[in-house]
Design an enzyme around this catalytic site. Structure first.
Site: not given
Ligand code: MN
Length: 741
Positions: A76-77
Site C-alpha cells: 500500500e505505501d
C-alpha cells in the site's frame, strides 16, 4: 529501533526452529522499501512494521506471521507489488500481505452507515487465514499506542473505529489483553475528561487503600497454602474503560462501584480451581448472583474461568477469577494462544487445526463461510452479533441488500434509508412477507418490502415515528412541499369561487401588480396564503376590484384552531396549528357539517359516487374543480385515476360525535338465486340488521339468479360488515360484497 538480530532472537526464544533467513530477508526488504519514509512522530516509518512484528512475537506467533507483520504496509505505501512479494517470500506470505492491504483500504471509509458493510469486507479479507486478523490487530494496537502523534482532528475517527470494530473483534477472538488496551486508548481519546476523572479517583483510592491489594493477596495465598494449594495470586485495579462502562450500564457513580479490585488465582489443575472456590467461600461471604462457572460452560470466545465476588477482609467487595495456567493463556491471547498451544513450537502451523479446539475460531470460520456462500441473512446476523452491533438492527431489501438502522427503527426509516423517493412514496410494508404496520419496530434479519404509491406524500405525524435523522428531515421537507401544494390548490379554488360570485374571472397573472400590497413574493405564495386562511379571498377581490360586492363571501377560508386543540400531527400547517374546515351542504348556506376533519368550508363535499364511505374506512378527499371534495375509502379502485395528481389529495379523517350518530352511504352488490321470496329475504335481513335501503337496482336478471346493487345507509364499517355476513348466511344468496370499499 529493534535490530535485525534482536527480532530473530525474540522469535527463536519460543521457536528454536525459526527460519532466520526468512525473517532477515523480510526485515531488510521492508526497511529498504520504506526507505526514508517517516511517521507522524518523526520516527522512520520502518519502526512501525517492526513494532507490529514485536507485538506478534509477544503472542509467540509463527515465522510467516512475523514476516507478514514486517511487510504489511509495503504494497500500500511503497512501490512493492504482490508479484514481487510472491516471488521473494512465497505465495502464502504474498496472500497474507494482500489481505492486509485490502483491509487498509477499507479503513478510509469507515462511516457509521458503512460499518456493517466494512465489517463484512473485513471478515471476507481474513477469510483465508486468521493470521491476517492477528497482524491487523497488532497493527491497530501499535497505531493506537502512537495515536498522540497524529493530528488531533484525525484521532477521534480512528479511536471511534477502534472502539466500534477492532476492540470488539479482539474480544470476540478471545484476545482480552489487546481488547483492553485498545479500549483504554480509544476511551482516553474520545472522552478525555471522563478518562482523567476516573484515573484521578483511582489514584485517590490507591492512596486511601494503600496496602489493600497486597494484604488480600497475602491473605489469600496463606489460606490456600494452609490447604496445600499452590497458586499464583495477583490483584489489580480494573481498567478505566471497564469502570466507565460499568458506571454507564448500571447508571452508577464512581463511589457506588464496589468492585474496583479484581484478583486472579491461577492454579495447575481444574480440580484445584474448585478447591480454591471452596476455600474462598468458606473464608468470606459471597455476593449472591455473582458466581459464574465458565469452566463448565466456556464463553463463545473460549474464555474459561470461575468468577465470584466476595465481601473481603476489609468489608471491600472484591471480584475473584479462578483458572488454570492453560486457561489463562487462552483467556489473555485467545486464538493467538490457541495457535501456539496446539502446535507447540514448530513453525508453519496449520491454521485449520485450530477449528477443533477454538470456539472463537469456529465462530469466525462459520461466519466467513456463510458470507462467502451467501447463506440466509438471519443466520449471518445470528452469528455476527458483536458488541459493535448491539445498538443496531440489520434488515434486508427483498433483493438482499443489507440496511443498517439504529435500534427502534421502523419500516419508515428503512424506506428512507434505501432511498428518499422510496420513503416519500411509502404507503405500507411487508415484513418477512406479511403486511405489517409502518410503526412496527424492526428486528435483526427482517426482510422489508416497501409498498409504494406515487400518490402518497408522507403524513407529518411520521416525523415523530421515524428515528433516523435522514427520514425525519425528508418527511419535514416533503410535508412542507405537499402542504404548500394542497393549500395552493385550495387557495386557487377559493379565489375562483369568490371571483365567480362577483361575476369576475380569476386569472392568476392579474395578482402580479398587487403582490407588494400583500407582502408576497410570487402569485403562488399569495394563493397559498389564501388557502391557509392568512389572506381572505374577499380582500384579494376588493384589492383587484374595489367596487366588488363581497357580502356572503367568507372572510377566511379556513378557521385555524388554537394550538393544542388539534389532534396529533393531523393536517398540520405549522407549529402546532392544524386546520379544521366546515362544509355547507350543497345549496344550503347554514353550515351543516359532515363529520370529517380536514375540509374547507367553501367547497361542497360528497361521498364517493360508487360505493360511498363509512366510519371505519380510512378515507381521503379528492379535490375537483367542478364538484368540490369527494370522500373515498383509501382502498377504492376509483382513486387510481388521481394517482398522478398528488396536489388534489386531501388528508381527511372522521370526526364522529358519539352522542349524535349519523348514517353514511355504502353500496353493496348481491347475487341471489332467482326464486319466489328471494328479494323479500334480502330486504328483511337488511332491515333486521337495522340498515336503511336507499335504493335498489336490478343489474341483471337471468333465469337462475339476480344481480342487484343496493344503496344502504349504515352507522359504520362494523355495521356494514354485519349486514353482509347475515346476507351471506342465507342459502339463496350466493355472493354479497361491498362495492369499491
Ligand atoms: Mn500499518
Amino acid at each position: 529501533m529493534m535490530r535485525q538480530y534482536e527480532l530473530v532472537e525474540r522469535v527463536s526464544r519460543y521457536n528454536p526452529n525459526t527460519d532466520e533467513a526468512l525473517l532477515n530477508k523480510a526485515y531488510v526488504y521492508a526497511m529498504q522499501k520504506h526507505g526514508s519514509q517517516t511517521r507522524a512522530s518523526g520516527d522512520p516509518y520502518f519502526s512501525h512494521p517492526l513494532e507490529v512484528a514485536a507485538i506478534l512475537t509477544d503472542m509467540k506467533l509463527d515465522d510467516a506471521t512475523v514476516a507478514v507483520a514486517l511487510l504489511h504496509d509495503t504494497i500500500e505505501d511503497t512501490d512493492a507489488t504482490r508479484a514481487e512479494i510472491d516471488k521473494l517470500f512465497g505465495e502464502e506470505i504474498g496472500k497474507l500481505v494482500d489481505g492486509l492491504t485490502k483491509i487498509k483500504r477499507l479503513d478510509l471509509e469507515s462511516r457509521k452507515a458503512k460499518q456493517a458493510e466494512n465489517f463484512r469486507k473485513l471478515l471476507l479479507a481474513i477469510a483465508d487465514d486468521v493470521r491476517v486478523l492477528l497482524v491487523k490487530l497488532a497493527d491497530r494496537l501499535h497505531n493506537m499506542r502512537t495515536l498522540h502523534h497524529m493530528p488531533e482532528h484525525k484521532r477521534g475517527r480512528i479511536a471511534e473505529e477502534t472502539m466500534e470494530i477492532y476492540a470488539p473483534l479482539a474480544g470476540r477472538m478471545g484476545m482480552q489483553e489487546v481488547r483492553e488496551e485498545l479500549e483504554d486508548i480509544s476511551f482516553e481519546t474520545l472522552y478525555p475528561e471522563a478518562f482523567e476523572t476516573i484515573k484521578e479517583r483511582l489514584g485517590q483510592l490507591r492512596e486511601k487503600n494503600q496496602s489493600l491489594i497486597a494484604d488480600i493477596e497475602t491473605d489469600l495465598q496463606e489460606r490456600l497454602a494452609a490447604r496445600g494449594i499452590t497458586a499464583e495470586v495477583s490483584g489489580r485495579e480494573k481498567r478505566p474503560y471497564s469502570i466507565f462502562r460499568k458506571m454507564q450500564q448500571k447508571s452508577l457513580g464512581f463511589e457506588q462501584l464496589s468492585d474496583i479490585y479484581g484478583f486472579r488465582i491461577i492454579v495447575t489443575t481444574v480440580e484445584a480451581c474448585y478447591r480454591v472456590l471452596g476455600v474462598v467461600h468458606t473464608a468470606w461471604p459471597c455476593v449472591p448472583g455473582r458466581f459464574k462457572d465458565y469452566i463448565s460452560t466456556p464463553k463463545q470466545n473460549d474464555y474459561r474461568s470461575i468468577h465470584t465476588t466476595v465481601v473481603g477482609p476489609k468489608r471491600q467487595r472484591v471480584e475473584l477469577q479462578v483458572r488454570t495456567y492453560a486457561m489463562h493463556r487462552i483467556n489473555e491471547n485467545g486464538i493467538a494462544a490457541h495457535a501456539l498451544y496446539k502446535d507447540g513450537v514448530t513453525g508453519g502451523r496449520d491454521i485449520s487445526q485450530l477449528s477443533t479446539d477454538s470456539r472463537a475460531y469456529a465462530w469466525l470460520r462459520s461466519t466467513i463461510d456463510m458470507l462467502s456462500q451467501g447463506d440466509t441473512p438471519e443466520e449471518f446476523l445470528e452469528h455476527t452479533k458483536l458488541e459493535l452491533f448491539h445498538d443496531q438492527v440489520f434488515c434486508f431489501t427483498p433483493k438482499g441488500r443489507l440496511i443498517a438502522l439504529p435500534k427502534g427503527a421502523t419500516p419508515i426509516d428503512f424506506a428512507y434509508a434505501v432511498h428518499t423517493d422510496i420513503g416519500n412514496t411509502c404507503v405500507g410494508c411487508k415484513v418477512n412477507g406479511h403486511i405489517t404496520s409502518l410503526v412496527t419496530e424492526l428486528n435483526n434479519g427482517d426482510e422489508v418490502e416497501v409498498v409504494r404509491s406515487q400518490a402518497q406524500t408522507p403524513p407529518p405525524a411520521w416525523e415523530n415515528i421515524a428515528v433516523t435523522g435522514k427520514a425525519r428531515a425528508a418527511i419535514r421537507r416533503a410535508t412542507r412541499a405537499s402542504a404548500k401544494k394542497q393549500y395552493g390548490g385550495l387557495g386557487k379554488h377559493i379565489l375562483e369561487r369568490a371571483f365567480e360570485r362577483c361575476e369576475k374571472h380569476f386569472v392568476e397573472a392579474e395578482l402580479e401588480p398587487y403582490l407588494a400590497h400583500f407582502d408576497k413574493e410570487t402569485t403562488q405564495d399569495l394563493i397559498v396564503a389564501v388557502g391557509r386562511g392568512e389572506v381572505s379571498a374577499s380582500s384579494v377581490l376588493t384589492t383587484l376590484y374595489p367596487d366588488a360586492e363581497t357580502d356572503g363571501i367568507a372572510e377566511r377560508a379556513v378557521e385555524v384552531l388554537p394550538a393544542g386543540s388539534a389532534s396529533e400531527g393531523w393536517f398540520e400547517v405549522s407549529e402546532g396549528a392544524s386546520v379544521k374546515f366546515k362544509i355547507p351542504e350543497a345549496g344550503n348556506e347554514s353550515a351543516n357539517s359532515l363529520p370529517i376533519r380536514g375540509l374547507t368550508n367553501s367547497l361542497p363535499v360528497r361521498f364517493a359516487p360508487n360505493g360511498g364511505a363509512v366510519p371505519g374506512d380510512r378515507i381521503v378527499g379528492i379535490l375537483s374543480p367542478d364538484v368540490g371534495i369527494t370522500i373515498y375509502p383509501i382502498q377504492s379502485p376509483d382513486l387510481k385515476e388521481f394517482d398522478d395528481q398528488p396536489d388534489r389529495w386531501l388528508d381527511v379523517r372522521w370526526d364522529i360525535d358519539p352522542d349524535a350518530p349519523e348514517r353514511f352511504p355504502a353500496q353493496i352488490s348481491v347475487f341471489a338465486v332467482n326464486e319466489p321470496g328471494s328479494l323479500a329475504t334480502i330486504t328483511k335481513v337488511i332491515s333486521d340488521c337495522s340498515g336503511n335501503i336507499d335504493n335498489l337496482k336490478m343489474i341483471r336478471q337471468a333465469s337462475d339468479f339476480h344481480e342487484m346493487l343496493i344503496d344502504l345507509e349504515v352507522w359504520d364499517l362494523k355495521h356494514l360488515n354485519r349486514i353482509l355476513n347475515h346476507l351471506r348466511s342465507k342459502p339463496n344468496v350466493s355472493k354479497a360484497v361491498r362495492v369499491n370499499g
